[in-house]
Design an enzyme around this catalytic site. Structure first.
Site, mmCIF file in Angstrom:
data_model
loop_
_atom_site.group_PDB
_atom_site.id
_atom_site.type_symbol
_atom_site.label_atom_id
_atom_site.label_comp_id
_atom_site.label_asym_id
_atom_site.label_seq_id
_atom_site.Cartn_x
_atom_site.Cartn_y
_atom_site.Cartn_z
ATOM 1 N N GLU A 1 0.810 -1.223 0.000
ATOM 2 C CA GLU A 1 0.000 0.000 0.000
ATOM 3 C C GLU A 1 0.842 1.272 0.000
ATOM 4 O OE1 GLU A 1 -2.504 -3.319 1.683
ATOM 5 O OE2 GLU A 1 -0.462 -2.570 2.056
ATOM 6 N N MET B 1 24.498 8.571 1.920
ATOM 7 C CA MET B 1 24.443 9.810 2.676
ATOM 8 C C MET B 1 24.699 9.568 4.151
ATOM 9 S SD MET B 1 24.183 13.057 2.397
ATOM 10 C CE MET B 1 23.267 13.627 0.969
ATOM 11 N N PHE C 1 -11.079 -7.658 14.053
ATOM 12 C CA PHE C 1 -10.029 -8.064 13.121
ATOM 13 C C PHE C 1 -9.754 -6.957 12.104
ATOM 14 C CE2 PHE C 1 -8.817 -10.272 9.111
ATOM 15 C CZ PHE C 1 -7.576 -10.745 9.529
ATOM 16 N N GLN C 2 -8.504 -6.591 11.982
ATOM 17 C CA GLN C 2 -8.011 -5.582 11.052
ATOM 18 C C GLN C 2 -8.709 -4.235 11.230
ATOM 19 O OE1 GLN C 2 -7.843 -7.161 7.011
ATOM 20 N NE2 GLN C 2 -5.860 -8.079 7.450
#
Length: 606
Positions: free
Chosen positions: A78, A506, A140-141
């Site tokens: 995502e 860096m 859930f989730q």
């Protein structure tokens, strides 16, 4: 995605001076909330969505399959959807859209949303959520994504009924593109997507709390123009707001009219042609000596669409200490936030520059505008003494600057360049031919490693006729290399230049300079582990490798000839190369270094 006409005359930054009217109320037969969502996105002008399905957003995917106007790009994470949406938005000025499911799907968007917030990028995120009766039960989730993202979005919504979806989606696009653009999030519970309601097209968008952007006050414009007229050592400090307001042409016009030297920040690269004689380069921590010196010695700094962030100012108490400050910004909260301002101007950058052009012309009608000749003599002395330059290795191996510069020379200023974060980002900002706005995309405020490849994918979809190069580091690339799978499956021919110095360059540079050359935790791998060329092949693209200067042009040409698949080029470069000039974090800009123990001699330089 089609550009939405939201009523403003100066581009995305000024699109909401009046509530947006969609037309007469359009109430249709009942349909599921999921179908309502798809239709609302279509009516918002969306063409491309970046997303990944999951249980609580899944009801939206079924009608999405039937849409002839929405193209869904399946990402592998995502975060990549968020960066791709940002890349799409940054390449065009139109909002990018991403989808995710609840819980970990939604929280995986957090980095991308924070990145978009820092750089004022219009992104609309739509997330699934646990059913309404399960909210607050740790189901859930379930995750309170509205609470989590409250500080990194302009606004977010938890939709309570299917009937509210069209209005909420319309408001989301409106907020994302109004005034200072930025990300928004719409969270929709699964049962809201499943319930049925009539599609009620919103007649108008009216958000009383969203104040329209004020026009720049004529008195402030006059004060700024008069201050510029009397200044002996003026500098125009252009920030990303110039790009957001589509004000590049006005910026160039103003600079040529007044003869003022201009510096462009990392987020404004390309807003003013890099090759223009009035351009001094980038200011700040890794800026050019003329840009940094001009700001430090200025008696007037005219900041347009810039916020005096720490990477530009260093120690704020010593930054441009002798200068009167004029700051013009669309966001009044930015004015004076980091530096005391003598003349504030609130307004869209395009309107500010247009107003300044008109004001300068009126002043010049009474008395001719005199260029700051002695100031330019001083600047030219700095420019001659400290040009941007690098040495090529005598053994025929590759310098990273050489690779990036040659890509730019062969791809040209019409290409779109997207960088990751680190040394390669700074070299890209200096050595690429950045002549046009929206030709250089990067993560400025957040400094998000992994930004380049998904953002490049979004940019290529937004501008399919342009060549798109992602200039990435070997550390950054490994964070989001899975995006190659989406590019291969969807036939998106982005080109990735992996500047491979086998480590976090860096960070290693900082360890060399400030931690007595004690290097720990910065060596990502050996030279060919992973094998980046093989990785390109494994993900369905083309993989190339170059480690000799003699092969550089041939390799770049080969990459540019491939236009039906993503290309990954492993450029094996000198591991010890550092980015110069440099100012230590928090140090005064007076302490700029052009090499490890070499500083400019201001007195002899001018």
């Amino acid at each position: 995605m089609e550009r939405r006409d939201t009523g403003g005359p100066t581009g995305p930054a000024a699109r909401a001076r009046t509530p947006h009217t969609y037309g007469e109320d359009d109430v249709t037969e009942a349909m599921t909330g999921a179908r309502i969502l798809v239709r609302a996105l279509e009516e918002a002008g969306v063409e491309i969505l970046f997303g990944m399905p999951g249980g609580n957003i899944l009801p939206a995917y079924d009608p999405l399959m039937d849409s002839t106007r929405l193209r869904h790009l399946l990402v592998r994470h995502e975060q990549d959807a968020g960066h791709a949406a940002a890349g799409y938005a940054s390449a065009t000025g139109r909002p990018g859209v991403c989808l995710a499911t609840s819980g970990p799907g939604a929280t995986n968007l957090v980095t991308a949303l924070a990145d978009a917030a820092m750089d004022s990028v219009p992104v609309v995120a739509v997330t699934g959520q646990a059913a309404r009766h399960l909210l607050g039960t740790d189901s859930f989730q379930e995750a309170d994504i509205c609470g989590i993202t409250r500080s990194i979005t302009k606004h977010n919504w938890l939709v309570r009924t299917a009937r509210d979806i069209p209005r909420t989606i319309a408001e989301a696009f409106h907020v994302a593109t109004t005034g200072r653009p930025g990300p928004v999030l719409v969270d929709i519970p699964k049962d809201v997507l499943q319930e049925r309601a009539p599609y009620a097209r919103p007649e108008r968008i009216d958000l009383p709390g969203l104040k329209p952007t004020p026009r720049p006050h004529p008195q402030s414009l006059r004060q700024a123009a008069e201050a510029l007229r009397t200044a002996q050592r003026p500098v125009l400090y252009a920030g990303g707001g110039v790009v957001k307001a589509e004000a590049a042409a006005e910026l160039t016009h103003f600079v040529e009219l007044t003869g003022v030297p201009v510096v462009t920040t990392l987020m404004a690269r390309g807003a003013f042609p890099a090759s223009h004689r009035r351009h001094l380069g980038m200011p700040g921590m890794h800026g050019t000596v003329p840009a940094v010196a001009a700001l430090q010695h200025a008696d007037l700094v005219l900041a347009v669409g810039a916020r005096f962030d720490d990477r530009v100012t260093g120690d704020p108490t010593t930054f441009a200490r002798h200068a009167k400050i004029v700051q013009a910004d669309i966001d009044p909260a930015e004015i004076g936030k980091n530096r005391r301002v003598d003349i504030p101007i609130v307004g869209d950058a395009r309107e500010v520059l247009t107003g300044l052009i008109d004001t300068v012309r009126r002043l010049a009608e009474r008395t001719p505008w005199a260029p700051a000749t002695r100031w330019w003599d001083t600047i030219e002395a700095w420019r001659d003494a400290h040009p941007m330059a690098y040495e090529t290795p005598g053994d025929g191996s590759l310098a990273p600057q050489q690779v990036i510069e040659r890509i730019g020379q062969l791809a040209g200023p019409d290409a779109v360049y997207v960088s990751g974060v680190g040394q390669h980002q700074m070299w890209a900002s200096h050595y690429l031919p950045l002549e046009r706005p929206r030709s250089f995309l990067n993560s400025g405020g957040a400094g998000t490693m992994g930004y380049a490849l998904p953002a490049a994918m979004g940019a290529k979809l937004a501008r399919p006729d342009a060549t798109v190069w992602a200039v990435d580091g070997d550390g950054c690339f490994q964070m989001t290399c899975r995006t190659l799978a989406t590019c291969a499956v969807e036939g998106i021919p982005v080109k990735v230049a992996v500047i491979n110095n086998a480590g976090l360059g860096m960070v290693r540079q900082l360890q060399s300079l400030f931690f007595d050359d004690r290097h720990f935790g910065t060596d990502c791998a050996t030279r060919h582990l992973p094998d980046f060329a093989a990785m390109g092949e494994a993900y369905g693209g083309v993989g190339l490798r170059c480690d000799r200067a003699a092969d550089l042009d041939t390799t770049i040409h080969r990459a540019m000839e491939i236009d039906d698949a993503p290309v990954v080029v492993d450029f094996v470069v000198n591991q010890q190369e550092m980015v110069w000039p440099m100012i230590a974090a928090g140090a005064s800009n007076d302490d700029i270094r052009v090499a490890r123990s070499t500083a400019p001699l201001w007195d002899t330089a001018g």
